[in-house]
Design an enzyme around this catalytic site. Structure first.
Site, mmCIF file in Angstrom:
data_model
loop_
_atom_site.group_PDB
_atom_site.id
_atom_site.type_symbol
_atom_site.label_atom_id
_atom_site.label_comp_id
_atom_site.label_asym_id
_atom_site.label_seq_id
_atom_site.Cartn_x
_atom_site.Cartn_y
_atom_site.Cartn_z
ATOM 1 N N GLY A 296 3.436 8.661 56.368
ATOM 2 C CA GLY A 296 3.600 9.557 55.218
ATOM 3 C C GLY A 296 4.907 10.317 55.147
ATOM 4 O O GLY A 296 5.248 10.893 54.123
ATOM 5 N N CYS B 116 -3.623 1.727 52.823
ATOM 6 C CA CYS B 116 -2.717 2.857 53.004
ATOM 7 C C CYS B 116 -2.139 3.250 51.649
ATOM 8 O O CYS B 116 -1.417 2.460 51.024
ATOM 9 C CB CYS B 116 -1.604 2.436 53.961
ATOM 10 S SG CYS B 116 -0.317 3.671 54.162
ATOM 11 N N ASN B 117 -2.468 4.449 51.215
ATOM 12 C CA ASN B 117 -1.953 4.947 49.931
ATOM 13 C C ASN B 117 -0.426 5.063 49.950
ATOM 14 O O ASN B 117 0.240 4.811 48.953
ATOM 15 C CB ASN B 117 -2.529 6.337 49.638
ATOM 16 C CG ASN B 117 -4.019 6.305 49.386
ATOM 17 O OD1 ASN B 117 -4.457 6.221 48.252
ATOM 18 N ND2 ASN B 117 -4.818 6.366 50.431
ATOM 19 N N THR B 118 0.101 5.475 51.105
ATOM 20 C CA THR B 118 1.545 5.690 51.221
ATOM 21 C C THR B 118 2.308 4.383 51.011
ATOM 22 O O THR B 118 3.262 4.319 50.240
ATOM 23 C CB THR B 118 1.858 6.266 52.622
ATOM 24 O OG1 THR B 118 1.072 7.442 52.811
ATOM 25 C CG2 THR B 118 3.313 6.596 52.772
ATOM 26 N N CYS C 127 -5.540 9.741 50.993
ATOM 27 C CA CYS C 127 -4.994 9.102 52.195
ATOM 28 C C CYS C 127 -6.207 8.571 52.944
ATOM 29 O O CYS C 127 -7.225 9.274 53.058
ATOM 30 C CB CYS C 127 -4.243 10.119 53.046
ATOM 31 S SG CYS C 127 -3.822 9.514 54.697
#
Ligand code: DGL
Length: 271
Positions: free
Chosen positions: A41, A72-74, A182
């Site tokens: 992140g 993974c959102n990032t 997240c």
């Protein structure tokens, strides 16, 4: 049998894997947690692209993969386009904070979206915010210490709770629901709950990712034929961590050698 590959910066993606397994128990999975490089992140898009390209190459060197799930959102926010372009023969599914779902169910209410710094500042979430901001009161907040806590880095539970209470103090009174933006955050749902006055409903996109993955495989004729038949076959491969054989998943944890024992304990806890 060709596998569904799921990856994240560490343990967080296990929350997505769980939903995939529930929805498609007949599939086989390979999970890669890049713990040695967590947190993602705080990294630049270039670094993320490099790391996740390496992760995908390592997975492909190990197994026959029919699709990748970026748990993974990032990474989805910062590197989805270029990463998928590096593997044009494989379908990818990403994850983004479940803001649209939260707004649909809570029009006019106060929705707090928690994510990593990269996700919260990223163009993807900002444009979702622009699209939805007239329908609810939406706050976006980077909660930087949750990932290190979930990964078992040096932060005591007490210090972590102090951090959470302090960070969330401005939102304590009037937040109606929280979007867990997240994949690590569902592991601290109960700790988060304690930081709000109202009874909070949490929104987690893992279920939608599982549904999207199933639809994609089905569209391409790639779904495993038996719904549950193969769930018991398992292979546990470990890079430098050993694992208790609880799930039918080929598991790689790219652990920092100094932290292997701690990570083994956490893996038992999270699976
Ligand atoms: N779990 C990942 C996400 O959903 C990455 C967290 C991190 O390593 O910072 O964003």
């Amino acid at each position: 049998m060709s596998k569904i590959a799921v990856f994240d910066s560490g343990f967080g993606g296990l929350t997505v894997l769980k939903e995939l397994q529930k929805l498609m128990p007949g599939e086989q999975y390979i999970y890669y947690g890049d713990s040695a490089n967590a947190p993602y992140g705080e990294k630049s898009p270039e670094e993320l692209l490099k790391l996740t390209t390496e992760v995908c190459n390592k997975i492909l060197a190990e197994d026959d993969v029919k699709c990748f799930v970026i748990a993974c959102n990032t990474t989805t926010s910062e590197a989805f386009g270029p990463l998928t372009a590096n593997f044009p023969d494989k379908p990818f599914v990403g994850i983004e904070p479940a803001l649209r779902w939260a707004v649909e169910e809570n029009p006019g209410k106060h929705i707090l979206v928690l994510g990593t710094t990269a996700t919260v500042n990223g163009r993807r979430l900002r444009s979702r915010y622009e699209e939805l901001k007239d329908k609810a009161k939406i706050s976006l907040l980077a909660a930087t210490r949750i990932v290190p806590y979930v990964e078992g880095h040096d932060i005591t539970r007490e210090a972590f709770m102090d951090y959470l209470r302090e960070t969330l103090a401005p939102y304590r009174k009037d937040t109606d629901c929280v979007v867990l933006g997240c994949t690590h955050f569902p592991f601290v749902r109960e700790e988060l709950r304690k930081c709000f006055d109202k009874e909070i409903r949490f929104y987690d996109a893992a279920i939608s990712v599982a549904r999207e993955t199933k639809a994609l495989l089905s569209e391409r004729g790639l779904l495993a034929e038996s719904a549950a038949g193969d769930a018991s076959t398992s292979g546990i491969i470990t890079e430098n961590i050993s694992n208790t054989n609880k799930t039918p998943v080929t598991l790689f944890m790219n652990s920092d050698p100094d932290r292997i024992n701690r990570e083994k304990e956490l893996l038992d806890e999270y699976q």
